[in-house]
Design an enzyme around this catalytic site. Structure first.
Site, short mmCIF file in Angstrom:
data_model
loop_
_atom_site.label_atom_id
_atom_site.label_comp_id
_atom_site.label_asym_id
_atom_site.label_seq_id
_atom_site.Cartn_x
_atom_site.Cartn_y
_atom_site.Cartn_z
N ASP A 1 44.03 22.56 18.64
CA ASP A 1 43.24 23.71 18.17
C ASP A 1 41.94 23.20 17.54
OD1 ASP A 1 44.54 26.04 18.79
OD2 ASP A 1 45.61 26.21 16.89
N LEU B 1 46.21 36.58 17.79
CA LEU B 1 46.17 36.76 16.33
C LEU B 1 46.15 38.24 15.90
CD1 LEU B 1 45.81 35.63 13.46
CD2 LEU B 1 43.34 35.52 13.91
N LEU C 1 53.35 42.77 38.35
CA LEU C 1 53.96 43.36 37.15
C LEU C 1 54.83 42.36 36.39
CD1 LEU C 1 54.82 47.01 38.37
CD2 LEU C 1 52.74 46.18 37.25
N ALA D 1 44.56 38.10 37.81
CA ALA D 1 45.96 37.67 37.82
C ALA D 1 46.08 36.18 37.51
CB ALA D 1 46.58 37.97 39.18
N PHE E 1 36.02 34.32 25.90
CA PHE E 1 36.56 33.78 24.66
C PHE E 1 37.77 34.68 24.31
CE2 PHE E 1 33.80 30.23 23.46
CZ PHE E 1 33.05 30.21 24.62
N TYR F 1 46.42 24.82 31.45
CA TYR F 1 45.81 26.15 31.66
C TYR F 1 44.32 26.02 31.96
CZ TYR F 1 43.78 30.67 30.39
OH TYR F 1 43.05 31.83 30.38
N1 NAD Z 1 43.38 37.41 26.91
C1 NAD Z 1 42.42 36.53 26.68
O1 NAD Z 1 41.98 36.37 25.53
C2 NAD Z 1 41.84 35.70 27.80
C3 NAD Z 1 40.88 34.73 27.48
C4 NAD Z 1 40.32 33.97 28.50
C5 NAD Z 1 40.69 34.22 29.82
N2 NAD Z 1 41.63 35.15 30.11
C6 NAD Z 1 41.99 35.37 31.52
O2 NAD Z 1 41.88 36.75 31.80
C7 NAD Z 1 42.85 37.16 32.76
C8 NAD Z 1 43.61 38.36 32.23
O3 NAD Z 1 44.19 38.05 30.98
P1 NAD Z 1 45.09 39.12 30.20
O4 NAD Z 1 45.07 38.76 28.77
O5 NAD Z 1 44.69 40.48 30.64
O6 NAD Z 1 46.53 38.74 30.76
P2 NAD Z 1 47.73 39.70 31.22
O7 NAD Z 1 48.94 38.86 31.30
O8 NAD Z 1 47.78 40.91 30.36
O9 NAD Z 1 47.27 40.15 32.67
C9 NAD Z 1 47.47 39.34 33.82
C10 NAD Z 1 48.03 40.24 34.89
O10 NAD Z 1 48.20 39.46 36.09
C11 NAD Z 1 49.46 39.77 36.65
N3 NAD Z 1 49.87 38.56 37.41
C12 NAD Z 1 50.10 37.33 36.91
N4 NAD Z 1 50.44 36.50 37.91
C13 NAD Z 1 50.40 37.24 39.06
C14 NAD Z 1 50.65 36.94 40.43
N5 NAD Z 1 51.02 35.73 40.82
N6 NAD Z 1 50.51 37.93 41.34
C15 NAD Z 1 50.13 39.18 40.95
N7 NAD Z 1 49.90 39.52 39.68
C16 NAD Z 1 50.03 38.55 38.73
C17 NAD Z 1 50.38 40.09 35.48
O11 NAD Z 1 51.46 40.91 35.84
C18 NAD Z 1 49.41 40.81 34.54
O12 NAD Z 1 49.39 42.20 34.77
C19 NAD Z 1 43.71 35.94 33.02
O13 NAD Z 1 43.24 35.34 34.20
C20 NAD Z 1 43.43 35.04 31.83
O14 NAD Z 1 43.58 33.67 32.17
C21 NAD Z 1 42.21 35.89 29.13
#
Ligand code: NAD
Length: 326
Positions: free
Chosen positions: A279, A185, A29, A69, A164, A136
């Site tokens: 970017d 965005l 969380l 996560a 993406f 990252y």
């Molecule tokens: N949002 C995007 O556009 C996007 C694009 C490419 C990849 N991703 C990947 O998708 C995944 C989810 O992204 P999101 O946008 O839902 O992010 P988010 O931050 O909404 O969700 C990540 C969740 O992981 C939990 N978390 C983080 N570190 C943790 C830990 N050490 N232990 C337990 N829980 C942990 C956070 O509390 C959160 O609920 C990530 O791995 C992110 O790298 C997201």
């Protein structure tokens, strides 16, 4: 489902529950929201806590892990690589260790288009060289590279989904995007429309038709469905694989602003700013492999539809998951 209380994970948890698959959410969380678990089985814990992971895997009879996560802000990862390697690499290795010990055979990994770095050719195909330009992207690629070794040694099959830009919200209005701080965005444009800070547009002198960057926005419910397809494939015994997961169509920042204006009926207050380093001008996915191999296709590919779902969430939840709905 690690990170299942976050933006994408919560939508995936809802999709799995709707498909009748029992889910346990494991989330510290730090970024996620208890309310986003929608009453599912939620264990509050950190991915680096191997003993808690062991006990959850055993007590719930876990047969597959979807690993969302992570921390996911490119700029922060440049400022704090130690934190990013710790959370994203150490945290994931700890999940994989607990899975290997308990012989959990299937792993679905949230990877990213940031593993590619500066694109040499678009649309980006899976075989495009992977040369991340920030910490990252490196943390995600490090895990992609570890997985074949885990398969050889422990028989753990995996599917890496390189997302993406995730966008939009649950069409039923129960779930949405609530990142703090928000860096994406579409929610920032909607916040500007609702009277928040004007949107900053980084660069209008790119070599693109309207000068702003072109990106691939994939609806979060489509992302969620791809996870279900990946799980079904691993259930059927499919081999490990890596897929690019995008809408497959590029939209410019100006396209997004115009769509926000169409959907909300209001102008988007915005200011132009200089380009941000790192970017690329154009970034979008070739999604034909995942369509062919997993039978997945985007259902919410239209930009106005994506934004309409995000707008519904923003209007209904002016303070995100905090407090009462409007
Ligand atoms: N949002 C995007 O556009 C996007 C694009 C490419 C990849 N991703 C990947 O998708 C995944 C989810 O992204 P999101 O946008 O839902 O992010 P988010 O931050 O909404 O969700 C990540 C969740 O992981 C939990 N978390 C983080 N570190 C943790 C830990 N050490 N232990 C337990 N829980 C942990 C956070 O509390 C959160 O609920 C990530 O791995 C992110 O790298 C997201």
């Amino acid at each position: 489902m690690t990170g299942g209380a976050g933006y994408i994970g919560s939508h995936a948890a809802k999709a799995l529950a709707a498909a009748g698959r029992p889910v346990v959410i494991y989330d510290n969380l730090s970024q996620g929201h208890r309310e986003a678990a929608l009453g599912a089985d939620l264990v509050v814990g950190d991915t680096r806590d191997v003993s808690l992971l062991r006990s959850v895997i055993a007590s719930r009879g876990v047969t597959a892990v979807m690993h969302f996560a992570a921390w996911a802000a490119v700029g922060d990862s440049v400022r704090d690589p130690a934190g990013y390697y710790g959370n994203n690499v150490e945290g994931t290795l700890s999940v994989l260790r607990a899975m290997a010990e308990a012989q959990v055979p299937a792993f679905i990994f949230s990877s990213t288009c940031a593993v590619f770095g500066e694109p040499q050719e678009v649309p980006l195909v899976e075989t495009h060289p992977t040369r991340p330009i920030n910490a990252y992207g490196e943390t995600k690629l490090a895990i992609e590279r570890a997985l074949p070794h885990f398969e050889r040694a422990y028989g753990m099959r995996s599917i890496c989904l390189r997302y993406f830009n995730a966008a939009g919200a649950d069409p039923e209005g129960e779930l949405g995007e609530d990142h703090r701080p928000e860096q994406h965005l579409i929610p920032l444009a909607l916040e500007a429309v609702r009277g928040g800070r004007p949107l900053l547009v980084f660069g209008d002198d790119y070599p693109t038709p309207d000068g702003t960057c072109l990106r691939d926005y994939i609806h979060v419910t489509d992302l969620a469905q791809a996870h279900l397809r990946a799980l079904e494939a691993l259930d059927r015994g499919s081999r490990s694989d890596v897929f690019n997961l995008g809408n497959g169509r590029p939209f410019s920042v100006r396209d997004v602003l115009q769509a926000v204006e169409r959907v909300t009926g209001r102008p988007v207050p915005h200011t132009m700013a200089a380009r941000r380093p790192g970017d690329p001008a154009v970034l979008y996915a070739a999604n034909s492999r995942i369509q062919a191999e997993l039978g997945w296709a985007p259902r919410f590919a239209d930009l106005d539809t994506i934004i309409a779902t995000a707008w519904r969430w923003a209007e209904g939840h002016p303070r995100g998951y905090d407090g009462a709905t409007a």
